[in-house]
Design a protein around this motif. Sequence first.
Motif, mmCIF file in Angstrom:
data_model
loop_
_atom_site.group_PDB
_atom_site.id
_atom_site.type_symbol
_atom_site.label_atom_id
_atom_site.label_comp_id
_atom_site.label_asym_id
_atom_site.label_seq_id
_atom_site.Cartn_x
_atom_site.Cartn_y
_atom_site.Cartn_z
ATOM 1 N N UNK A 197 -54.891 -19.417 -2.544
ATOM 2 C CA UNK A 197 -53.664 -18.988 -1.866
ATOM 3 C C UNK A 197 -53.295 -19.895 -0.697
ATOM 4 N N UNK A 198 -52.030 -19.782 -0.306
ATOM 5 C CA UNK A 198 -51.484 -20.449 0.874
ATOM 6 C C UNK A 198 -50.725 -19.391 1.661
ATOM 7 N N UNK A 199 -50.953 -19.315 2.984
ATOM 8 C CA UNK A 199 -50.273 -18.331 3.826
ATOM 9 C C UNK A 199 -49.451 -19.051 4.895
ATOM 10 N N UNK A 200 -48.185 -18.676 5.009
ATOM 11 C CA UNK A 200 -47.309 -19.238 6.038
ATOM 12 C C UNK A 200 -46.500 -18.111 6.675
ATOM 13 N N UNK A 232 -60.205 -11.097 1.050
ATOM 14 C CA UNK A 232 -59.377 -11.820 2.014
ATOM 15 C C UNK A 232 -58.097 -11.041 2.314
ATOM 16 N N UNK A 233 -57.445 -10.516 1.282
ATOM 17 C CA UNK A 233 -56.221 -9.732 1.468
ATOM 18 C C UNK A 233 -56.495 -8.504 2.329
ATOM 19 N N UNK A 268 -55.475 -7.629 10.355
ATOM 20 C CA UNK A 268 -55.060 -8.579 11.389
ATOM 21 C C UNK A 268 -53.546 -8.748 11.475
ATOM 22 N N UNK A 269 -52.827 -8.377 10.417
ATOM 23 C CA UNK A 269 -51.380 -8.597 10.380
ATOM 24 C C UNK A 269 -50.677 -7.262 10.176
ATOM 25 N N UNK A 324 -53.366 -0.831 -2.821
ATOM 26 C CA UNK A 324 -53.248 0.370 -1.992
ATOM 27 C C UNK A 324 -53.638 0.091 -0.543
ATOM 28 N N UNK A 325 -54.739 -0.632 -0.340
ATOM 29 C CA UNK A 325 -55.209 -0.894 1.021
ATOM 30 C C UNK A 325 -54.245 -1.800 1.791
ATOM 31 N N UNK A 326 -53.542 -2.680 1.083
ATOM 32 C CA UNK A 326 -52.571 -3.567 1.729
ATOM 33 C C UNK A 326 -51.194 -2.909 1.855
#
Length: 207
Positions: free
Chosen positions: A89-92, A122-123, A129-130, A169-171
């Motif tokens: 993955x890539x996160x921006x 990771x998700x 954190x987000x 569900x957790x996200x």
Amino acid sequence: MKVFFWNSRGAGGPSFMAAMKDFRKKHNSEIMVIAETRTSEANAIRQLRKLCLHDRCICNHPEGRAGDIWLCWTDKVPISEPLFISKQDIHVLVSEPNPDQWLLSGVYASPQYLRRILLWEEFQNITGEWSGPWMAVGDLNSITTSSEKCGGSRTFPSLASNEFKETIAQCNFLDLGFSGSNFTWTNSQFGGGYIAERLDRALANGD
């Protein structure tokens, strides 16, 4: 803002680039996530230059290739330096015209179950954190229900699908839906050996 995902399935040649150019022109896509290019870094830069995107693109670099994921954008889109890049993955951060920012994750999940588990972990860590808007788009290489698969083993639910649904569900993710075929991948076989699945999708939290 339009986000466009394309899974090239390894067809990163001229015909693929021409099709992508036509699609971009037709739909005026502003952000593009492209998976499974399987091409060299030199060829990636050459192809992106044809789309005038070579200076606005992030690629991950798994195992010496130019990247299984490209994340490209137009000059009208304010995108941060990548927050994190991995083989999957890539996160921006994307800044809209208003002051709010949202997290975009371009994903090509591993076909290997144990590696996908690392992505789901990771998700789940990102969730802690987000707290703002978040979209994940790409090839998740997982299904959630038996209706997302045709052919092959009909054993369901599987451990892999249950863990994928638990991550959703957790996200606090919602599936953004789709139009067209119910399936985004097939094994290109016929008769009793035919298998098709919905592996590509876009997920977003309620924000």
